[in-house]
Design an enzyme around this catalytic site. Sequence first.
Site, PDB file in Angstrom:
ATOM      1  N   SER A 290      56.785  59.068  67.612  1.00 25.98           N
ATOM      2  CA  SER A 290      57.941  58.206  67.896  1.00 25.98           C
ATOM      3  C   SER A 290      58.444  57.570  66.613  1.00 25.98           C
ATOM      4  CB  SER A 290      57.536  57.121  68.885  1.00 25.98           C
ATOM      5  OG  SER A 290      56.733  56.159  68.208  1.00 25.98           O
ATOM      6  N   LYS A 291      59.602  56.936  66.735  1.00 25.48           N
ATOM      7  CA  LYS A 291      60.204  56.264  65.595  1.00 25.48           C
ATOM      8  C   LYS A 291      59.243  55.202  65.042  1.00 25.48           C
ATOM      9  CE  LYS A 291      63.633  52.863  65.097  1.00 25.48           C
ATOM     10  NZ  LYS A 291      63.179  52.402  63.821  1.00 25.48           N
TER      11      LYS A 291
END
Length: 532
Positions: A290-291
Site C-alpha cells: 500500500s501507499k
Amino acid sequence: MVQSYEIAYLTVYNLNFAFPKPNYRMETSGIRVRFAPSPTGPLHLGGVRTALYNYLFARKLKGSFILRIEDTDQNRFVPGAEDYIIKSLQWCGLEFDEGVTQGGPFAPYRQSERSGIYKDYINILLEKNHAYLAFDTAADLEDARTKLSQGHDQFQYGIKTRMQMKNSLSMTADEVKSRIERGDRYVIRILIPENQMVVFHDLIRGEVNVHTDTLDDKVLFKSDGLPTYHLANVVDDYLMKISHVIRGEEWLPSAPMHLLLYRFFGWEDSMPQFAHLPLILKPDGNGKLSKRDGDRLGFPVFPMEWEDPATHEISHGYREDGYLPHAFINMLALLGWNPGTEQEIFSIKELTKAFSLDRINKSGAKFDPPKAKWFNHKYVQLTPDSELFSYLEPTLQAKGITVDPEYVFQVIALIKERVELLPDLWKNSALFFMAPESYDQQVKQKIWQEGTAALLQEFASAVNTLDIFNKDTLHNLVQEFTASKNVKMGQLMNPLRLLVVGSNQGPGMMDIAVLLGKKELLARISTGLNKI
Ligand code: GLU
C-alpha cells in the site's frame, strides 16, 4: 414489467453449469485486451503492472490494447485522476490502440459517456428476471446488518436475506408499482440463482469453483441512473469484443458474478477468458503493498508524483525520484512473471517476445525496493551519455553553469557507474562544476597533519611546472614527489582530495584532477589552503 418480478422470485434454477475450459492457444487475430481503471486516485504500481501485462499480451499476439475509463461511480471520482493515469502510462511507454484519447471503433471509451447503453441491458436482465428492484434505504440496510447478521455472520443481501428486505421479490406488484409512482429511490440488484456451482477456468489460477449461495445480490444499477462497475464492465467487455480480461486478483471474487451475467445475457459464446494476476505484496510479504508501506519504507508506489486534490498531500513518483521508465517497466514485468531463464534485463521488445500468461506466478510477488534501484542502476549504465546529459542539463542551467558539453560528457562517463537514480547525476558531478564551499571537518581531523599544508603547497608548485598535464604526467609526478618527500601516497592524496572536493568522496583523485585541468586544480588547492 413490474408484474414479472414475482415470476423472477419463482423461477427455479436447478441446472448446474460450467463454462467451457478455454483454449488458450488462440489465433493471433481477434485478441483484444483492455486496461480499465477507475479514476479514483493515482495509479498504484500494481495497476501499471496490470496495464503492462495487457500491453505485452496484446503486442505479442498482434492484438489490440484498449484503455477504457470506468468512471460510473460518481462518489469515488477524483478530479485529475484520469489525466494522471493517461500521463503515467505514456511515461511508461505503454501505447494504446484504442481508448479515451485516440477514440476507436467502439467509442466512447469513457463509461460516463456510455450511460444510455447500460439502461438497455439492465432492462434485458429485468425482463428475463435475472434482476430485481430494491428499495431499501441506507437505514434499512444498516438495520439488516445488525439484525440479520446474527452477531457473527456478515450480512449478505442475497439468497438467505432477500425476502426480508424491501424489494420487488418480497413486495407485491402493486406495492412496487406505487413506490415507483411516488418516486421512491431504488437500485437494481442481480438475482443470484440458488444452489449452483459456477465453474470456470482462469488462465493463471486454473479451475475456479464457486457456489452461488456464497454470492450476494450485488447492485447492478444505482438510483442515480448509472450502472455499477459490475454491469458496465461486463457489458463493455462484450460490446468492445474483449477476448481476454487480464486484471488484478482483487477482482477474482467478482468473476463468478460476471460469468453469471454473461450467461443471463446469453453471451457465453463470446465471453472473454479470464486471467487474474497475483497481488504485489509488501516487502516482508505480509499483505498487499500500500501507499503507507511506501511512505514508511521510503519508496514510491506511484509511477509519477501525485498531489491529492483534496488534501494537497504530495506522494512520490518513480519519475520524479529519478527512475528511467524502462527500468521501472522491466522491474514491474518481473514482479509476478518469470521468463524461465536467468535473464533480468529485457528491452520492451524482448519482454514482448518472452511474455506469456502461463509464466505468471500464482502467488503474490513481494515488492523489493533495492531491486528497483538495482534495475535503474543497470539501465543508467545502458543509457547513452548524450541522453544522461539531457537529464543533467536542466540542473546545470538552473544553477547558471555554462560549460562545454564535451566536458560534461567526460564527467558523465566518469561518474555514471555511481549513478543509481537520476538525481545522483548531479550529486556525483557537482564537484566538477563547482569548487567546494566548505571542507569536511571530520575528514580534516583524521588526515590533516602538521606538515600537510606545506606538503600541498610544494605539490602545487610541482604541478605548476608540468607543461603537459595528463594522467601519465600527473601520475609520474605524484610518484616522484611522494618518493622524494618520503611520504605515503595517502598522505598526499587524501588532503588533496579534501581541498579539491571538500570531502573524502568521489571518483579516483587522478581522474578528478585531470578532468578539472591544471588551472582549476591549482586554484582549488590554493583557495583550499587559505580557507581550511
Ligand atoms: N475498473 C476496475 C478497476 O478499477 C477494472 C477491473 C477490471 O479490469 O475488470 O480496477
